[in-house]
Design a protein around this motif. Structure first.
Motif, PDB file in Angstrom:
ATOM      1  N   HIS A   1       4.293 -18.358   0.196  1.00 43.71           N
ATOM      2  CA  HIS A   1       4.029 -17.953   1.574  1.00 43.71           C
ATOM      3  C   HIS A   1       3.671 -19.135   2.461  1.00 43.71           C
ATOM      4  O   HIS A   1       3.952 -19.119   3.666  1.00 43.71           O
ATOM      5  CB  HIS A   1       2.923 -16.899   1.601  1.00 43.71           C
ATOM      6  CG  HIS A   1       3.360 -15.549   1.129  1.00 43.71           C
ATOM      7  ND1 HIS A   1       3.450 -15.223  -0.210  1.00 43.71           N
ATOM      8  CD2 HIS A   1       3.763 -14.445   1.808  1.00 43.71           C
ATOM      9  CE1 HIS A   1       3.873 -13.974  -0.332  1.00 43.71           C
ATOM     10  NE2 HIS A   1       4.073 -13.483   0.879  1.00 43.71           N
TER      11      HIS A   1
ATOM     12  N   THR B   1       6.972 -20.696   3.385  1.00 43.30           N
ATOM     13  CA  THR B   1       7.668 -19.808   4.320  1.00 43.30           C
ATOM     14  C   THR B   1       7.020 -19.876   5.698  1.00 43.30           C
ATOM     15  O   THR B   1       7.708 -19.838   6.723  1.00 43.30           O
ATOM     16  CB  THR B   1       7.658 -18.362   3.802  1.00 43.30           C
ATOM     17  OG1 THR B   1       8.203 -18.324   2.486  1.00 43.30           O
ATOM     18  CG2 THR B   1       8.497 -17.462   4.710  1.00 43.30           C
ATOM     19  N   SER B   2       5.694 -19.984   5.721  1.00 41.90           N
ATOM     20  CA  SER B   2       4.979 -20.121   6.985  1.00 41.90           C
ATOM     21  C   SER B   2       5.387 -21.396   7.699  1.00 41.90           C
ATOM     22  O   SER B   2       5.639 -21.392   8.906  1.00 41.90           O
ATOM     23  CB  SER B   2       3.462 -20.124   6.727  1.00 41.90           C
ATOM     24  OG  SER B   2       2.752 -20.354   7.913  1.00 41.90           O
TER      25      SER B   2
ATOM     26  N   TYR C   1       2.681 -14.785   6.974  1.00 36.62           N
ATOM     27  CA  TYR C   1       2.854 -15.583   5.752  1.00 36.62           C
ATOM     28  C   TYR C   1       1.679 -16.532   5.553  1.00 36.62           C
ATOM     29  O   TYR C   1       1.178 -16.709   4.442  1.00 36.62           O
ATOM     30  CB  TYR C   1       4.146 -16.397   5.836  1.00 36.62           C
ATOM     31  CG  TYR C   1       5.403 -15.572   5.963  1.00 36.62           C
ATOM     32  CD1 TYR C   1       5.785 -14.693   4.972  1.00 36.62           C
ATOM     33  CD2 TYR C   1       6.222 -15.685   7.092  1.00 36.62           C
ATOM     34  CE1 TYR C   1       6.947 -13.935   5.092  1.00 36.62           C
ATOM     35  CE2 TYR C   1       7.374 -14.934   7.220  1.00 36.62           C
ATOM     36  CZ  TYR C   1       7.735 -14.064   6.219  1.00 36.62           C
ATOM     37  OH  TYR C   1       8.867 -13.330   6.344  1.00 36.62           O
TER      38      TYR C   1
ATOM     39  N   SER D   1      -0.996 -16.484   2.471  1.00 35.77           N
ATOM     40  CA  SER D   1      -1.117 -17.700   1.664  1.00 35.77           C
ATOM     41  C   SER D   1      -2.567 -18.154   1.570  1.00 35.77           C
ATOM     42  O   SER D   1      -3.072 -18.453   0.477  1.00 35.77           O
ATOM     43  CB  SER D   1      -0.264 -18.813   2.274  1.00 35.77           C
ATOM     44  OG  SER D   1      -0.501 -20.045   1.613  1.00 35.77           O
TER      45      SER D   1
END
Length: 314
Positions: A82, A85-86, A177, A181
């Motif tokens: 995450h 992805t962030s 995300y 995370s």
């Protein structure tokens, strides 16, 4: 020495954040997560092997291994997946600032589950971190609203309205995300600490956690196309920016653990939180990632770092 190692760890994490952004686009199939975990496994495994041969092997216990497995699921899989992805959707600077929610979540876990006490500095730190996150999200809403004015009404109707639009907007900018995370990392650090009480070898613990992350992604790739495509892309094409991000992330973890072995958690955490500043500098001055860094972003990044420092220094 510990301070220097922590500063190098922060620099490594800053480099990794920027390299992920340089190597990906919002629609990229592969954001380097699997490659990063793979590199962590081999680097941490190499150090654990060398340490075991030179200094003796840590005593393996079932409880310690299970703690490290759980930590691997939380950090190597959920946390890192995450986080990358962030960064991919939000940008390295904003994602790095949101990552400062880690100590905030850690404090909340301590208060509600471990019955730890609050004090003035922790409260100020919480306000700083929460406030910085609100500033970043507000800025993104403003940008999205300006962009929406340029979209024809017919397309706006297709997109839907109300609360769903707001949630979709947050997700599009990567904040969901980032928050997931940070929360996973916060719990993962607590779990890893329990594992280290049973098996005091952070490199072995990191290797086990990375192996778990690799296995989870491989299993998920059997059922989800996006994971399968990402793993295939890792081996079918060499992407230097993502490879560099994997090296930098792994080195950052190793240096962080090396600093912890020589100094207290609070001092190391304060210094390591400067990765926000390194990310900001590298993004704007060195790698030129063109993330539209505004005064609000700079203010929020510094405020988040200060908040993390206040919490960690108590």
């Amino acid at each position: 020495m510990a301070e220097s190692l922590a500063l190098l760890a922060a620099f490594s994490f800053g480099c990794a954040n920027v390299m992920v952004k340089k190597g990906t686009k919002p629609n990229s199939i592969n954001n380097g997560t699997f490659l990063s975990i793979l590199i962590t496994f081999f680097l941490a495994g190499g150090i654990a092997l060398g340490k075991g041969l030179l200094e003796g092997w840590v005593i393996f216990t079932a409880e310690g291994i299970w703690w490290f497995i759980l930590a691997g699921i939380l950090t190597a899989f959920i946390g890192r997946t995450h986080l990358f992805t962030s960064i991919q959707h939000l940008g390295s600077v904003r994602a790095s600032a949101i990552k400062r929610l880690n100590p905030l979540f850690a404090v909340l876990i301590g208060i509600f589950f471990l019955h730890e006490a609050l004090n003035t500095w922790i409260i100020i730190g919480i306000i700083c971190i929460f406030g910085s996150s609100v500033v970043l999200m507000y800025e993104s809403f403003i940008v999205a609203r300006k962009n929406k004015k340029n979209v024809p009404a017919s397309k706006q109707e297709k997109a839907g309205n109300g609360q769903f639009n707001k949630l979709k907007m947050i997700a599009r900018f990567g904040y969901v995300y980032g928050v997931i995370s940070a929360f996973a990392y916060a719990i993962g650090y607590v779990v890893r600490k329990e594992g280290l009480e049973e098996m005091p070898d952070p490199y072995m613990g990191t290797m086990i956690g990375a192996l778990v992350g690799i296995l989870v992604l491989l299993i998920l790739s059997l059922f989800q196309k996006r994971y399968r495509q990402s793993i295939q892309s890792t081996f079918s094409s060499f992407q230097p920016w993502l490879f560099g991000a994997g090296i930098a992330t792994s080195l950052g973890q190793i240096l962080y653990f090396a600093a912890l072995s020589q100094n207290g958690v609070s001092q190391v955490a304060v210094i390591a939180s400067t990765d926000v500043i390194f990310t900001l500098f590298l993004s704007s001055m060195v790698f030129k990632t063109n993330e539209a860094i505004t005064k609000k972003v700079i203010f929020a990044s510094i405020t988040a770092m200060v908040g993390a420092g206040l919490i960690a220094s108590v």
